[in-house]
Write an enzyme that holds these catalytic residues in place. Sequence first.
Site, mmCIF file in Angstrom:
data_model
loop_
_atom_site.group_PDB
_atom_site.id
_atom_site.type_symbol
_atom_site.label_atom_id
_atom_site.label_comp_id
_atom_site.label_asym_id
_atom_site.label_seq_id
_atom_site.Cartn_x
_atom_site.Cartn_y
_atom_site.Cartn_z
ATOM 1 N N ASN A 7 0.868 -1.175 0.000
ATOM 2 C CA ASN A 7 0.000 0.000 0.000
ATOM 3 C C ASN A 7 0.907 1.228 0.000
ATOM 4 O O ASN A 7 1.489 1.575 1.027
ATOM 5 C CB ASN A 7 -0.880 -0.033 1.259
ATOM 6 C CG ASN A 7 -1.922 1.066 1.268
ATOM 7 O OD1 ASN A 7 -1.906 1.964 0.418
ATOM 8 N ND2 ASN A 7 -2.824 1.011 2.223
ATOM 9 N N ARG A 88 -2.378 -1.849 -3.634
ATOM 10 C CA ARG A 88 -3.673 -1.243 -3.355
ATOM 11 C C ARG A 88 -3.798 0.046 -4.168
ATOM 12 O O ARG A 88 -2.911 0.898 -4.126
ATOM 13 C CB ARG A 88 -3.774 -0.917 -1.872
ATOM 14 C CG ARG A 88 -5.054 -0.206 -1.562
ATOM 15 C CD ARG A 88 -5.037 0.393 -0.191
ATOM 16 N NE ARG A 88 -6.302 1.050 0.060
ATOM 17 C CZ ARG A 88 -6.435 2.073 0.879
ATOM 18 N NH1 ARG A 88 -5.406 2.554 1.517
ATOM 19 N NH2 ARG A 88 -7.608 2.616 1.053
ATOM 20 N N HIS A 177 -13.074 1.991 0.475
ATOM 21 C CA HIS A 177 -12.976 0.935 1.502
ATOM 22 C C HIS A 177 -13.522 -0.399 0.990
ATOM 23 O O HIS A 177 -13.885 -1.272 1.791
ATOM 24 C CB HIS A 177 -13.797 1.277 2.767
ATOM 25 C CG HIS A 177 -13.298 2.447 3.551
ATOM 26 N ND1 HIS A 177 -14.159 3.308 4.199
ATOM 27 C CD2 HIS A 177 -12.050 2.893 3.815
ATOM 28 C CE1 HIS A 177 -13.460 4.236 4.823
ATOM 29 N NE2 HIS A 177 -12.178 4.026 4.604
ATOM 30 N N ASN A 206 -10.859 6.322 11.011
ATOM 31 C CA ASN A 206 -10.680 7.749 10.789
ATOM 32 C C ASN A 206 -11.505 8.169 9.569
ATOM 33 O O ASN A 206 -12.244 9.136 9.580
ATOM 34 C CB ASN A 206 -9.192 8.018 10.612
ATOM 35 C CG ASN A 206 -8.897 9.470 10.705
ATOM 36 O OD1 ASN A 206 -9.643 10.217 11.322
ATOM 37 N ND2 ASN A 206 -7.826 9.883 10.066
ATOM 38 N N ARG A 236 -13.564 14.731 8.142
ATOM 39 C CA ARG A 236 -14.404 15.006 6.965
ATOM 40 C C ARG A 236 -15.847 15.219 7.397
ATOM 41 O O ARG A 236 -16.330 14.548 8.310
ATOM 42 C CB ARG A 236 -14.356 13.845 5.978
ATOM 43 C CG ARG A 236 -13.023 13.629 5.320
ATOM 44 C CD ARG A 236 -13.177 12.590 4.207
ATOM 45 N NE ARG A 236 -11.911 12.153 3.689
ATOM 46 C CZ ARG A 236 -11.470 10.885 3.741
ATOM 47 N NH1 ARG A 236 -12.217 9.927 4.277
ATOM 48 N NH2 ARG A 236 -10.305 10.567 3.247
ATOM 49 N N ILE A 327 -12.662 2.444 15.046
ATOM 50 C CA ILE A 327 -13.777 2.702 15.962
ATOM 51 C C ILE A 327 -14.715 1.486 16.034
ATOM 52 O O ILE A 327 -15.129 1.070 17.119
ATOM 53 C CB ILE A 327 -14.528 3.985 15.532
ATOM 54 C CG1 ILE A 327 -13.564 5.190 15.598
ATOM 55 C CG2 ILE A 327 -15.774 4.222 16.373
ATOM 56 C CD1 ILE A 327 -14.106 6.488 15.042
ATOM 57 N N GLY A 328 -15.018 0.918 14.885
ATOM 58 C CA GLY A 328 -15.915 -0.245 14.846
ATOM 59 C C GLY A 328 -15.371 -1.417 15.653
ATOM 60 O O GLY A 328 -16.119 -2.144 16.302
ATOM 61 N N GLU A 379 -7.365 -5.794 5.086
ATOM 62 C CA GLU A 379 -7.267 -5.445 3.666
ATOM 63 C C GLU A 379 -6.023 -6.057 3.021
ATOM 64 O O GLU A 379 -6.057 -6.464 1.866
ATOM 65 C CB GLU A 379 -7.262 -3.919 3.522
ATOM 66 C CG GLU A 379 -8.629 -3.325 3.831
ATOM 67 C CD GLU A 379 -8.586 -1.867 4.252
ATOM 68 O OE1 GLU A 379 -8.091 -1.577 5.357
ATOM 69 O OE2 GLU A 379 -9.048 -1.011 3.476
HETATM 70 P P1 ADP Z 1 -7.748 4.772 9.235
HETATM 71 O O1 ADP Z 1 -9.048 5.184 8.609
HETATM 72 O O2 ADP Z 1 -6.757 5.881 9.320
HETATM 73 O O3 ADP Z 1 -7.197 3.464 8.711
HETATM 74 P P2 ADP Z 1 -8.363 3.279 11.646
HETATM 75 O O4 ADP Z 1 -9.318 2.323 11.063
HETATM 76 O O5 ADP Z 1 -7.058 2.745 12.129
HETATM 77 O O6 ADP Z 1 -8.120 4.540 10.745
HETATM 78 O O7 ADP Z 1 -9.095 4.002 12.874
HETATM 79 C C1 ADP Z 1 -8.435 4.960 13.617
HETATM 80 C C2 ADP Z 1 -9.416 5.566 14.601
HETATM 81 O O8 ADP Z 1 -9.942 4.539 15.458
HETATM 82 C C3 ADP Z 1 -8.783 6.547 15.545
HETATM 83 O O9 ADP Z 1 -8.726 7.829 14.994
HETATM 84 C C4 ADP Z 1 -9.718 6.492 16.729
HETATM 85 O O10 ADP Z 1 -10.757 7.425 16.508
HETATM 86 C C5 ADP Z 1 -10.306 5.098 16.699
HETATM 87 N N1 ADP Z 1 -9.808 4.232 17.790
HETATM 88 C C6 ADP Z 1 -8.671 3.518 17.825
HETATM 89 N N2 ADP Z 1 -8.556 2.857 19.005
HETATM 90 C C7 ADP Z 1 -9.654 3.147 19.732
HETATM 91 C C8 ADP Z 1 -10.141 2.762 21.033
HETATM 92 N N3 ADP Z 1 -9.473 1.941 21.821
HETATM 93 N N4 ADP Z 1 -11.323 3.292 21.428
HETATM 94 C C9 ADP Z 1 -12.029 4.118 20.645
HETATM 95 N N5 ADP Z 1 -11.630 4.509 19.416
HETATM 96 C C10 ADP Z 1 -10.464 4.030 18.957
#
Ligand code: ADP
Length: 391
Positions: A7, A88, A177, A206, A236, A327-328, A379
Site C-alpha cells: 500500500n 492497493r 474501503h 478515521n 471530513r 472505531i468499529g 485489507e
Molecule cells: P484509518 O481510517 O486511518 O485506517 P483506523 O481504522 O485505524 O483509521 O481508525 C483509527 C481511529 O480509530 C482513531 O482515529 C480512533 O478514533 C479510533 N480508535 C482507535 N482505538 C480506539 C479505542 N481503543 N477506542 C475508541 N476509538 C479508537
Amino acid sequence: MKILSVNAGSSSLKFQLYEMPEEKVLISGLMERIGIENSFYTIKVNGEKIKKEVSLNNHEDAFKALVKELEENNVVDSLDDIKGIGHRVVQGGDYFDKSVVIDDEVLSKITELSSLAPLHNPAAVIGIKAAEEVFPNAVQTVVFDTAFHQTMPKENYLYALPYSWYTDYKVRRYGAHGTSHKYVAQRANEILGRTDTKLITCHIGNGASVSAVVNGKCVNTSMGLTPNAGLIMGTRCGDIDASIIPYVMEKTKMTPKQIDEVINKQSGLLALSKKSSDSRDIEEGISNGDENCILAQKMYVRRIVDYIAKYYVEMKGCDAICFTAGIGEKSVDTRRDIMKELEVLGVKLDAQKNNVRGKEALVSADDSKIACYVIPTDEELMIARDTYKLV
Ligand code: ADP
C-alpha cells in the site's frame, strides 16, 4: 508461494509478505517519510519489532531496503521466491470491477483516474513502477478500493445532476474501503454459514463508510465520487447541502483548494468537538461532561444509524450488522450507542458481549432480530488472496 501486499502513499509504503495459500504473515512493516529527511521504517519479523532510520529518497529505495531486510532475516532464499506483488489502488473508476494483473493499459487507466483520487492514485503508480524495477520477475497486480462497489445498481450510483457530468466528467458514486467491506462481508457469510444474506457493513475508522451487501454483492455504499460523502468522519464532514460550498466560497473568497481542505481536514469530529478527530479523545471528553464532545458523538452516531436504517429498508431486512476498522473494532461505547438507537429494528445489545476490542465477536443478544458482529478487517490479506489467485 510468497506474495507481497503493498500500500503505497506519496511518502509511505506499507507492506506485508505472506506465505500463500497458508496466509501466514512472514514480515510486515511501514516505511515513512520517503523523499523527506529523517525517513525511517518499522518492521515486524520473526516475532521481533525493528525500527531503523535510513535515507529513503524514493520508493525504489524503500523496496531496496525491504529486500535487504528480507535477505538479512532469511525470509526468502532468493528474490524470485516472491511470485506476486499486489498493490492497493484507491480509485479504479468504472473500468475495474475486480483485481487485475498490471499492464501498460491498466497503468494508464490508473493514471487517467488520478483527478478522482489526486493524493492516492499517483502514489500507487510510483509504488508500482518502483516494485517493477526491484522485483522484475514477480507478477504485479492491482486491487482497487472501488471494485467491490461496482455491482451497485445505476439508481444508487447516479447523482441527480446533469447527465453530461456523468458521461463527460465521470461524476458518480464510486465508494471506497471496498476491499474492507468485501472482506468483512465474506467473513460474516462464513460465520452465518450461508451466502444468501443481507448485510450492513460499517467500516468506521478515521475514514468511515457503510455498505449494503446482498448475497455477497454490494448494492449501496455511503461514500461518493470521493470519500467525503456519507458519514461524519474524523476530519471530513460527509453529507452536507451542496450549496453550502458556493455560499461559503463567496462569503470568504476561499479557493476550491482551500475549501476542499476545510471539508476534508478541518471538519467532522474535529470541528464538532473543537478538540480532536480521535474518538478516544471524544470519549474522554464525554466522561468529563464536555458538551461539544457529547454533541459530536450524538451526531456521529445519528448519521451511522440513518444509513443503517436506509439500507435496512432498501434491502427489505438485514441478517447482520458488522462493525470494523478502528472505531468499529475498538469503541465499545460507539457500538453501544449505535445499537441502542436501532432497538426499533429489533436490535438488542448484549453489554457484556459488546465489551470487546479488536477481536471477532458477536456483540448483540442471542434474541436480537439482527445479529451484530465485530469483524476486524484485513485489507492486506484480501490483496494477497486476490494476487495469489491471479498469479
Ligand atoms: P484509518 O481510517 O486511518 O485506517 P483506523 O481504522 O485505524 O483509521 O481508525 C483509527 C481511529 O480509530 C482513531 O482515529 C480512533 O478514533 C479510533 N480508535 C482507535 N482505538 C480506539 C479505542 N481503543 N477506542 C475508541 N476509538 C479508537
